[in-house]
Design a protein around this motif. Structure first.
Motif, PDB file in Angstrom:
ATOM      1  N   VAL A 120       0.820  -1.117   0.078  1.00 43.27           N
ATOM      2  CA  VAL A 120       0.109   0.136   0.177  1.00 43.27           C
ATOM      3  C   VAL A 120       0.726   1.372   0.095  1.00 43.27           C
ATOM      4  N   ALA A 121       0.404   2.220  -0.684  1.00 42.50           N
ATOM      5  CA  ALA A 121       1.099   3.606  -0.741  1.00 42.50           C
ATOM      6  C   ALA A 121       0.323   4.516  -0.815  1.00 42.50           C
ATOM      7  N   VAL A 122       0.198   5.654  -0.146  1.00 46.30           N
ATOM      8  CA  VAL A 122      -0.568   6.609   0.378  1.00 46.30           C
ATOM      9  C   VAL A 122      -0.044   7.981  -0.149  1.00 46.30           C
ATOM     10  N   ALA A 123      -0.506   8.989  -0.734  1.00 51.68           N
ATOM     11  CA  ALA A 123       0.034  10.222  -1.063  1.00 51.68           C
ATOM     12  C   ALA A 123      -1.126  11.179  -0.941  1.00 51.68           C
ATOM     13  N   PRO A 124      -0.825  12.501  -0.385  1.00 45.62           N
ATOM     14  CA  PRO A 124      -1.779  13.610  -0.715  1.00 45.62           C
ATOM     15  C   PRO A 124      -1.706  14.303  -2.005  1.00 45.62           C
ATOM     16  N   GLU A 125      -2.602  14.791  -2.380  1.00 43.57           N
ATOM     17  CA  GLU A 125      -2.938  15.869  -3.496  1.00 43.57           C
ATOM     18  C   GLU A 125      -2.810  17.133  -3.234  1.00 43.57           C
ATOM     19  N   SER A 126      -2.229  17.878  -3.964  1.00 44.22           N
ATOM     20  CA  SER A 126      -2.384  19.404  -3.976  1.00 44.22           C
ATOM     21  C   SER A 126      -3.885  20.052  -4.523  1.00 44.22           C
ATOM     22  N   SER A 127      -4.473  20.174  -3.421  1.00 44.94           N
ATOM     23  CA  SER A 127      -5.752  20.518  -3.573  1.00 44.94           C
ATOM     24  C   SER A 127      -6.180  21.478  -2.493  1.00 44.94           C
ATOM     25  N   PRO A 128      -7.017  22.308  -2.678  1.00 44.70           N
ATOM     26  CA  PRO A 128      -7.722  23.069  -1.387  1.00 44.70           C
ATOM     27  C   PRO A 128      -8.349  22.640  -0.392  1.00 44.70           C
ATOM     28  N   ALA A 129      -8.904  21.401  -0.710  1.00 46.07           N
ATOM     29  CA  ALA A 129      -9.585  20.437   0.354  1.00 46.07           C
ATOM     30  C   ALA A 129      -8.728  19.231   0.565  1.00 46.07           C
ATOM     31  N   PRO A 130      -8.751  18.672   1.671  1.00 51.28           N
ATOM     32  CA  PRO A 130      -8.100  17.363   1.560  1.00 51.28           C
ATOM     33  C   PRO A 130      -8.345  16.304   0.746  1.00 51.28           C
ATOM     34  N   ARG A 131      -7.503  15.668  -0.045  1.00 48.61           N
ATOM     35  CA  ARG A 131      -7.565  14.578  -1.035  1.00 48.61           C
ATOM     36  C   ARG A 131      -6.337  13.685  -0.883  1.00 48.61           C
ATOM     37  N   TYR A 132      -6.750  12.177  -0.981  1.00 49.14           N
ATOM     38  CA  TYR A 132      -5.646  11.724  -0.879  1.00 49.14           C
ATOM     39  C   TYR A 132      -5.897  10.313  -1.946  1.00 49.14           C
ATOM     40  N   ARG A 133      -4.756   9.782  -2.364  1.00 44.10           N
ATOM     41  CA  ARG A 133      -4.396   8.706  -3.567  1.00 44.10           C
ATOM     42  C   ARG A 133      -3.867   7.582  -2.865  1.00 44.10           C
ATOM     43  N   ILE A 134      -4.589   6.404  -3.115  1.00 46.78           N
ATOM     44  CA  ILE A 134      -4.192   5.221  -2.219  1.00 46.78           C
ATOM     45  C   ILE A 134      -3.722   4.349  -3.560  1.00 46.78           C
ATOM     46  N   GLN A 135      -2.674   3.694  -3.615  1.00 47.33           N
ATOM     47  CA  GLN A 135      -2.306   2.690  -4.433  1.00 47.33           C
ATOM     48  C   GLN A 135      -2.162   1.418  -3.748  1.00 47.33           C
ATOM     49  N   VAL A 136      -2.679   0.175  -4.350  1.00 50.51           N
ATOM     50  CA  VAL A 136      -2.668  -0.960  -3.822  1.00 50.51           C
ATOM     51  C   VAL A 136      -2.211  -1.861  -4.735  1.00 50.51           C
ATOM     52  N   ARG A 137      -1.093  -2.562  -4.800  1.00 46.18           N
ATOM     53  CA  ARG A 137      -0.461  -3.518  -5.586  1.00 46.18           C
ATOM     54  C   ARG A 137      -0.342  -4.672  -4.916  1.00 46.18           C
ATOM     55  N   ASN A 138      -0.711  -5.804  -6.021  1.00 47.61           N
ATOM     56  CA  ASN A 138      -0.302  -7.137  -5.436  1.00 47.61           C
ATOM     57  C   ASN A 138       0.888  -7.635  -6.363  1.00 47.61           C
ATOM     58  N   VAL A 139       1.949  -8.078  -5.558  1.00 49.03           N
ATOM     59  CA  VAL A 139       3.114  -8.323  -6.150  1.00 49.03           C
ATOM     60  C   VAL A 139       3.090  -9.844  -6.191  1.00 49.03           C
ATOM     61  N   GLY A 140       2.341 -10.760  -5.660  1.00 46.07           N
ATOM     62  CA  GLY A 140       2.332 -12.118  -5.946  1.00 46.07           C
ATOM     63  C   GLY A 140       1.728 -12.612  -7.391  1.00 46.07           C
ATOM     64  N   ASN A 141       2.097 -14.011  -7.554  1.00 47.30           N
ATOM     65  CA  ASN A 141       1.774 -14.574  -8.431  1.00 47.30           C
ATOM     66  C   ASN A 141       0.523 -15.436  -8.587  1.00 47.30           C
ATOM     67  N   SER A 142      -0.493 -14.935  -7.625  1.00 52.11           N
ATOM     68  CA  SER A 142      -1.748 -15.322  -7.639  1.00 52.11           C
ATOM     69  C   SER A 142      -2.827 -14.166  -7.190  1.00 52.11           C
ATOM     70  N   PRO A 143      -4.099 -14.462  -7.626  1.00 54.29           N
ATOM     71  CA  PRO A 143      -4.914 -13.406  -7.220  1.00 54.29           C
ATOM     72  C   PRO A 143      -5.400 -13.211  -5.743  1.00 54.29           C
ATOM     73  N   VAL A 144      -5.410 -12.124  -5.478  1.00 59.82           N
ATOM     74  CA  VAL A 144      -5.719 -11.974  -3.976  1.00 59.82           C
ATOM     75  C   VAL A 144      -6.852 -11.145  -3.638  1.00 59.82           C
ATOM     76  N   ASP A 145      -7.670 -11.558  -2.521  1.00 64.66           N
ATOM     77  CA  ASP A 145      -8.765 -10.798  -2.082  1.00 64.66           C
ATOM     78  C   ASP A 145      -8.388 -10.309  -0.967  1.00 64.66           C
ATOM     79  N   THR A 146      -8.572  -8.776  -0.845  1.00 64.53           N
ATOM     80  CA  THR A 146      -8.293  -7.900   0.013  1.00 64.53           C
ATOM     81  C   THR A 146      -9.345  -6.793   0.503  1.00 64.53           C
ATOM     82  N   THR A 147      -9.177  -6.364   1.684  1.00 61.99           N
ATOM     83  CA  THR A 147     -10.173  -5.336   2.242  1.00 61.99           C
ATOM     84  C   THR A 147      -9.121  -4.131   2.727  1.00 61.99           C
ATOM     85  N   VAL A 148      -9.485  -3.104   2.114  1.00 58.24           N
ATOM     86  CA  VAL A 148      -8.763  -1.811   2.129  1.00 58.24           C
ATOM     87  C   VAL A 148      -9.506  -0.909   3.022  1.00 58.24           C
ATOM     88  N   ARG A 149      -8.813  -0.217   4.079  1.00 56.39           N
ATOM     89  CA  ARG A 149      -9.681   0.527   5.181  1.00 56.39           C
ATOM     90  C   ARG A 149      -8.740   1.775   5.147  1.00 56.39           C
TER      91      ARG A 149
END
Length: 478
Positions: free
Chosen positions: A109-138
């Motif tokens: 997981v990687a989180v980065a804020p955006e340059s905006s007047p109001a708070p905004r966030y960009r969350i990047q979720v990456r699967n680095v394995g060799n099989s599909p993964v079911d995940t819950t992001v909070r």
């Protein structure tokens, strides 16, 4: 036997003996160990009948017997020299416990804020394995904040504590990534807001990875600072006051001098006779002049000056003492003596560093009262409940660093505290004791810590530390 033959044989025996005596000192001295070693049995030539042989030469056993004896005499010496133990065992440090091999998580997981007047966030979720993964992001929302925009698939929910969160349920193909986004309503203009995010297993119990980011309001253009006019500057005012005092002193001195001259002139005029200042031929008898009384400053002037000086000294002393007392931080842990480092406190989602570890609390969720059962591991009362904290631990030193569950505490209302429920923590980590192995140098782990508390109120604060004498960090709960 002819005489010449006897002489030749005697000469040959003498030469042979001299050769043996010359060769004896060159032989190595037999060590005691070699002497004690039994020699191999001597080769006894067997008497056989002389039979006709081919012309090929066959080595005789007598000629080859001495070399094995010499080798056998030297070999034990070398072996004994190598196998002789030293007089004292070498000083060696006890073997350190090696850390368990850390398996990289399949989801990052990687989180980065955006340059905006109001708070905004960009969350990047990456699967680095060799099989599909079911995940819950909070993603945890700051206290008092609400989500105004959520990327597709997410929804705002209420966590087990008192904070809100945004949840996504994703299925990530192998070697794929997805980007999520949220926008929040600012609670106060220009206030920084921290919103951590974590990727959990499909049931939401164990974290894969976590990250955090802090949104900062765009910096406003700096207002032009105008300098104060000269007459309002403190150095100029002090200089003017000093000049004024000097002028007053000079005027007072001139006035006193002129007044003295007038008094002297009046006294001389009074001493003149009726002759209107005309002289006589006879000298005038000298009259004793009255003793001049030394003038002293008036009492009110002395009292006023003393009051002003005393007020200035008392004011300066009070101002200095007030500033020193105000600079004392009563919440600060001592940095000398038994404590190592400086105590640091902060909110959820902010990395806090102490002497050996950098702790980051990403999420704290508490179950309902009575939800803790002894069958789940640990000890729990009838009204007890489990609070699970998702904590990131980074070793910032160059050595292995152990840590202990008894030193991790959750402070409850009223000043009470509880340590980590180690059996419940082991169950939350699939039977792995996270405190058994030290944290490798420069590595980072994300794991759940479980605290069993009584009552309805959640913990007010978490205290995390690497050792007994470490000042540790304190994380304020929202």
């Amino acid at each position: 036997m002819p005489a010449s033959t006897r002489h030749h044989r005697a000469l040959a025996v003498l030469v042979h003996c001299l050769g043996i005596l010359a060769a004896v000192p060159a032989l190595p001295a037999a060590a005691p160990e070699a002497a004690a070693t039994p020699r191999p049995p001597a080769v006894t030539p067997q008497t056989t009948a002389v039979t006709p042989r081919p012309t090929a030469a066959t080595p005789l056993p007598v000629a080859s017997a001495p070399p094995p004896v010499a080798v056998a005499a030297r070999a034990p010496l070398a072996a004994t020299a190598e196998a002789t133990p030293p007089s004292a065992p070498p000083a060696m440090a006890p073997p350190s416990k090696s850390p368990a091999k850390t398996i990289p998580p399949p989801v990052t997981v990687a989180v980065a804020p955006e340059s905006s007047p109001a708070p905004r966030y960009r969350i990047q979720v990456r699967n680095v394995g060799n099989s599909p993964v079911d995940t819950t992001v909070r993603q945890e929302l700051p206290p008092g904040a609400s989500a105004t925009s959520i990327s597709s698939g997410g929804r705002a929910t209420r966590a087990g504590g008192s904070t809100a969160e945004v949840t996504w349920r994703l299925r990530l193909p192998a070697h794929s990534s997805t980007t999520l986004g949220t926008a929040l309503a600012a609670t106060a203009p220009g206030q920084a807001m921290t919103a951590p995010a974590c990727a959990f297993t499909s049931d939401g119990s164990r974290p894969y990875d976590c990250a955090t980011a802090t949104w900062q309001a765009a910096a406003a253009p700096a207002a032009e600072v105008t300098e104060a006019p000269p007459w309002r500057r403190i150095p100029v005012l002090l200089a003017g006051l000093a000049v004024l005092l000097l002028l007053c002193a000079g005027v007072f001195w001139v006035w006193r001098r002129r007044r003295g001259r007038r008094v002297t002139a009046a006294a001389l005029a009074a001493d003149r006779g009726p002759d209107d200042g005309r002289g006589t031929i006879y000298p005038r008898p000298s009259a004793p002049s009255p003793a001049a009384r030394r003038r002293t400053p008036p009492v009110w002037l002395l009292v006023g000056a003393a009051v002003v000086v005393l007020a200035g000294v008392l004011g300066a002393a009070g101002w200095t003492a007030t500033r020193r007392v105000a600079s004392i931080d009563t919440q600060k842990q001592p940095t000398s003596g038994a404590w190592m480092g400086t105590a640091v406190s902060g909110p959820v989602g902010v990395p806090l560093r102490e002497s050996a570890f950098e702790f980051t609390v990403y999420r704290v969720s508490c179950g309902a009262a009575g939800s803790a059962r002894p069958a789940d591991g640990g000890t729990a009362s009838a009204a007890g409940r489990r609070c699970q904290a998702t904590v990131g631990v980074r070793n910032v030193t160059g050595d292995l660093q152990p840590w202990h569950g008894e030193l991790q505490r959750a402070y409850l209302p009223g000043g009470r505290w509880v340590s980590t429920d180690e059996p419940a923590t082991r169950a939350a980590n699939l039977g792995r004791d996270v405190f058994a192995d030290p944290v490798a140098a420069g590595s980072r782990v994300v794991l759940p810590l479980v605290f069993t508390v009584d009552g309805r109120d959640p913990p007010r604060q978490l205290e995390l530390r690497s050792g007994v004498f470490s000042a540790g960090v304190r994380v304020d709960m929202p």
